[in-house]
Design a protein around this motif. Structure first.
Motif, mmCIF file in Angstrom:
data_model
loop_
_atom_site.group_PDB
_atom_site.id
_atom_site.type_symbol
_atom_site.label_atom_id
_atom_site.label_comp_id
_atom_site.label_asym_id
_atom_site.label_seq_id
_atom_site.Cartn_x
_atom_site.Cartn_y
_atom_site.Cartn_z
ATOM 1 N N SER A 9 0.794 -1.215 0.122
ATOM 2 C CA SER A 9 0.017 -0.257 0.104
ATOM 3 C C SER A 9 0.799 1.459 -0.111
ATOM 4 C CB SER A 9 -1.057 -0.072 1.086
ATOM 5 O OG SER A 9 -0.171 0.147 2.373
ATOM 6 N N TYR A 10 0.271 2.308 -0.176
ATOM 7 C CA TYR A 10 0.895 3.744 -0.463
ATOM 8 C C TYR A 10 1.848 3.764 0.812
ATOM 9 C CZ TYR A 10 0.995 8.472 -1.557
ATOM 10 O OH TYR A 10 1.760 9.727 -1.793
ATOM 11 N N PHE A 11 1.246 3.697 2.040
ATOM 12 C CA PHE A 11 1.915 4.002 3.189
ATOM 13 C C PHE A 11 2.479 2.708 4.122
ATOM 14 C CE2 PHE A 11 2.583 8.322 2.950
ATOM 15 C CZ PHE A 11 1.549 8.701 2.393
ATOM 16 N N ALA B 284 15.434 6.790 5.914
ATOM 17 C CA ALA B 284 15.109 6.189 4.489
ATOM 18 C C ALA B 284 15.483 5.021 4.489
ATOM 19 C CB ALA B 284 15.792 7.076 3.459
ATOM 20 N N MET B 285 16.557 4.565 5.412
ATOM 21 C CA MET B 285 17.006 3.112 4.999
ATOM 22 C C MET B 285 15.896 2.154 5.783
ATOM 23 S SD MET B 285 18.088 4.792 8.163
ATOM 24 C CE MET B 285 19.414 5.666 7.734
ATOM 25 N N HIS B 286 14.951 2.518 6.407
ATOM 26 C CA HIS B 286 13.956 1.844 6.896
ATOM 27 C C HIS B 286 12.704 1.929 6.286
ATOM 28 C CE1 HIS B 286 16.686 1.109 10.509
ATOM 29 N NE2 HIS B 286 16.920 2.447 10.485
ATOM 30 N N LEU B 287 12.606 2.660 5.151
ATOM 31 C CA LEU B 287 11.676 2.735 4.274
ATOM 32 C C LEU B 287 11.476 2.011 3.069
ATOM 33 C CD1 LEU B 287 11.013 6.620 4.795
ATOM 34 C CD2 LEU B 287 9.903 4.963 6.068
ATOM 35 N N ASP B 288 10.506 1.630 2.539
ATOM 36 C CA ASP B 288 10.553 1.051 1.211
ATOM 37 C C ASP B 288 10.715 2.211 0.301
ATOM 38 O OD1 ASP B 288 9.577 -1.181 -0.576
ATOM 39 O OD2 ASP B 288 8.302 0.389 -1.186
ATOM 40 N N LEU B 289 11.563 1.931 -0.799
ATOM 41 C CA LEU B 289 11.878 2.980 -1.712
ATOM 42 C C LEU B 289 10.697 3.589 -2.374
ATOM 43 C CD1 LEU B 289 13.898 4.647 -3.397
ATOM 44 C CD2 LEU B 289 14.260 2.637 -4.883
ATOM 45 N N HIS B 290 9.805 2.542 -2.882
ATOM 46 C CA HIS B 290 8.494 2.974 -3.524
ATOM 47 C C HIS B 290 7.449 3.930 -2.548
ATOM 48 C CE1 HIS B 290 5.171 2.666 -6.307
ATOM 49 N NE2 HIS B 290 4.374 2.214 -5.115
ATOM 50 N N TRP B 291 7.647 3.442 -1.270
ATOM 51 C CA TRP B 291 6.756 4.503 -0.163
ATOM 52 C C TRP B 291 7.372 5.713 -0.360
ATOM 53 C CZ3 TRP B 291 7.607 7.052 3.993
ATOM 54 C CH2 TRP B 291 6.762 7.484 4.961
#
Length: 195
Positions: free
Chosen positions: A9-11, A74-81
């Motif tokens: 999903s988006y987030f 950012a290292m803990h976020l999905d790149l797409h998100w």
């Protein structure tokens, strides 16, 4: 590397399958420790958006501050998100449709929004907006009603909802800390929006 939830999903924040809800909350707090508080760094970043700047400069600085804060986790976020979040920020700060009386996104609102996404693990895609005060708004709507969250900063969120109960709608609203939001939503069907 944790794998991305199949909902994509988006987030949706990637999570390891073995994390419990408590482990996720602890991990999120540890991850976001570098972007918490209102210390000198936050004040310095907010001060960059000053009077006398052109509209384009104010919007650019606010967007840069928001993206810098996000890049710290950012290292803990999905790149797409992350890319979709940045794209949404860009859209809601478009100078061609900007109202001069509105305030660009605040650093504190971005911090609270990011913490909330880590802690709450939304299961559905929220729509994003920006209040005239510069706070991030996230909204969900489905057949059970709607939910709007206003991330005002300092880990505080203002929530409002309309829960549909067949032939009548029940409005509700409140202000709480992001850690208590799911508990406050427990009596309503909107509780199901979060993992």
């Amino acid at each position: 590397m944790p794998r991305v939830n199949a909902l994509d999903s988006y987030f949706q924040i990637p999570q390891a399958e073995t994390y419990s809800a408590i482990d996720r909350a602890i991990s999120a707090r540890a991850i976001l420790a570098g972007v918490s508080g209102t210390g000198p760094q936050a004040a310095d970043q907010e001060a960059k958006v000053v009077a006398g700047q052109s509209l384009e400069e104010k919007l650019f600085d606010a967007l840069a501050n928001a993206k810098i804060i996000t890049s710290r986790v950012a290292m803990h976020l999905d790149l797409h998100w992350r890319d979709r979040f940045f794209s949404a920020l860009d859209r809601i700060h478009d100078p061609d449709v900007w109202d001069d009386s509105d305030r660009p996104v605040t650093v504190e609102s971005v911090k609270t929004f990011l913490r909330a996404m880590f802690l709450l693990s939304p299961l559905e895609n929220p729509s994003l907006g920006l209040s005239p005060r510069g706070t991030i708004l996230a909204g969900w709507k489905n057949r059970e009603g709607n939910l709007t969250l206003d991330f005002s900063g300092q880990d505080m969120v203002t929530w409002s909802l309309k829960a549909s109960h067949g032939d009548w709608d029940e409005p509700a609203a409140g202000i709480t800390r992001i850690e208590s939001l799911v508990e406050r939503l427990e009596p309503y069907p909107q509780r199901g929006l979060f993992g």
